[in-house]
Design a protein around this motif. Structure first.
Motif, mmCIF file in Angstrom:
data_model
loop_
_atom_site.group_PDB
_atom_site.id
_atom_site.type_symbol
_atom_site.label_atom_id
_atom_site.label_comp_id
_atom_site.label_asym_id
_atom_site.label_seq_id
_atom_site.Cartn_x
_atom_site.Cartn_y
_atom_site.Cartn_z
ATOM 1 N N ALA A 186 43.215 40.978 32.762
ATOM 2 C CA ALA A 186 42.128 39.733 32.379
ATOM 3 C C ALA A 186 43.011 38.750 31.936
ATOM 4 C CB ALA A 186 41.132 40.089 31.584
ATOM 5 N N LEU A 190 43.457 35.148 33.867
ATOM 6 C CA LEU A 190 42.844 33.770 33.074
ATOM 7 C C LEU A 190 43.977 32.824 33.056
ATOM 8 C CD1 LEU A 190 40.487 35.506 30.423
ATOM 9 C CD2 LEU A 190 39.901 33.542 31.754
ATOM 10 N N GLN A 194 43.319 29.465 34.628
ATOM 11 C CA GLN A 194 43.191 27.936 33.897
ATOM 12 C C GLN A 194 44.193 26.964 34.412
ATOM 13 O OE1 GLN A 194 43.757 29.843 29.974
ATOM 14 N NE2 GLN A 194 41.935 30.035 29.520
ATOM 15 N N GLN A 201 40.808 32.566 40.189
ATOM 16 C CA GLN A 201 39.456 31.997 39.313
ATOM 17 C C GLN A 201 38.572 33.243 40.051
ATOM 18 O OE1 GLN A 201 39.605 27.992 40.709
ATOM 19 N NE2 GLN A 201 40.320 27.205 38.874
ATOM 20 N N VAL A 204 38.688 36.429 38.149
ATOM 21 C CA VAL A 204 38.277 36.227 36.749
ATOM 22 C C VAL A 204 36.555 36.404 36.594
ATOM 23 C CG1 VAL A 204 37.954 34.841 34.911
ATOM 24 C CG2 VAL A 204 40.141 35.298 35.751
ATOM 25 N N TYR A 208 34.425 39.097 35.038
ATOM 26 C CA TYR A 208 33.217 38.726 34.070
ATOM 27 C C TYR A 208 31.724 39.348 34.494
ATOM 28 C CZ TYR A 208 35.246 35.432 30.732
ATOM 29 O OH TYR A 208 36.469 34.877 29.652
ATOM 30 N N GLU A 220 29.523 32.786 32.505
ATOM 31 C CA GLU A 220 30.989 32.665 32.480
ATOM 32 C C GLU A 220 31.504 32.761 34.112
ATOM 33 O OE1 GLU A 220 34.607 31.234 30.783
ATOM 34 O OE2 GLU A 220 32.641 30.940 30.502
ATOM 35 N N TRP A 224 33.375 30.356 36.783
ATOM 36 C CA TRP A 224 35.003 30.400 37.663
ATOM 37 C C TRP A 224 34.585 30.602 39.095
ATOM 38 C CZ3 TRP A 224 38.984 29.154 35.477
ATOM 39 C CH2 TRP A 224 39.193 29.408 34.060
#
Length: 268
Positions: A186, A190, A194, A201, A204, A208, A220, A224
């Motif tokens: 993670a 991440l 980002q 993305q 991620v 979540y 969240e 993403w």
């Protein structure tokens, strides 16, 4: 006074002064103190490169590769990259590796590409470190070695390379040559997400949803998925469509969900 500086550089360059040739080449390339003239810049870079200036060799190699100020000539680009790489220039070593990797100006040769990338990687060049890691992972130019791939991905990831962060995250997620670790996965995914990487993305978003390495958080996840979907990531478009249809952390909107599913179908 850049104009006055250019005047004196030109006089010294015409007399064969090496540093002045490099300086005026840069000024012509950037239009700094003189009208921009890429062909004139190339001419002065060639003169300086012929005198052994490594920066000039790198620059004229790039100009031959891209056809800037000179006719595009991959073989000539390769020659100048080889000269600069031989002087230890890391950017030239990387570019030379890419020429071998893609067979530009020379026969494609993964082993030679690996050798050039390694020279730059050992000097800390982040893009070269990533190239080396990929070659170890895929077994190109060198026997496949996931442990070495991890080592080089980690070095590049710590320097902020997006591709390395993505690959490292996936290797932790899947337990490839490292102990499977959702938290580490993670962390690196991440980092890449980002930076705008759509594959990261999406990954991620899934983490979540499932609470892998992060606390479960459907809002969240949706955020993403949306970022990846807007870049054309098909799996995220489908996931986002489901979120809308099922009303999971988004306002339920059947039309929006159907639109996301259509986008996914169009990519199949």
């Amino acid at each position: 006074d850049n104009t006055e500086a250019a005047k004196w550089y030109i006089q010294a360059a015409e007399a064969g002064h090496l540093e002045s040739q490099t300086a005026i080449a840069k000024m012509y390339k950037e239009g700094n103190g003189v009208p921009q003239d890429i062909a004139e810049a190339a001419m002065w870079y060639i003169k300086a490169a012929e005198q052994g200036n490594v920066d000039a060799q790198l620059n004229i190699g790039w100009m031959y590769q891209e056809g800037e100020g000179v006719a595009q000539d991959f073989a000539e680009a390769l020659t100048w990259y080889q000269k600069a790489a031989g002087q230890g220039n890391v950017d030239a070593q990387l570019n030379l590796g890419l020429m071998y990797k893609h067979g530009l100006g020379i026969s494609q040769d993964d082993a030679e590409a690996f050798r050039s990338f390694l020279q730059a990687a050992q000097q800390g060049h982040v893009d070269a470190q990533t190239e080396i890691a990929i070659m170890y992972k895929e077994g190109k130019g060198i026997p496949k070695n996931d442990s070495e791939a991890i080592k080089w991905f980690l070095q590049a990831a710590e320097q902020g390379n997006e591709s390395a962060q993505l690959n490292l995250g996936i290797m932790y997620l899947e337990g490839i040559s490292v102990e499977q670790n959702d938290v580490e996965a993670a962390k690196w995914l991440l980092e890449a997400a980002q930076k705008g990487n759509p594959t990261a993305q999406h990954r991620v978003g899934v983490m979540y949803v499932n609470g892998q390495g992060v606390e479960p958080d459907l809002a969240e996840a949706t955020r993403w998925f949306r970022q990846a979907a807007e870049q054309g990531q098909g799996e995220s478009q489908y996931s986002l469509g489901l979120r809308y249809l099922e009303g999971q952390s988004v306002a339920q909107d059947s039309a929006a969900g159907a639109d996301q599913e259509r986008r996914q179908d169009d990519r199949r």
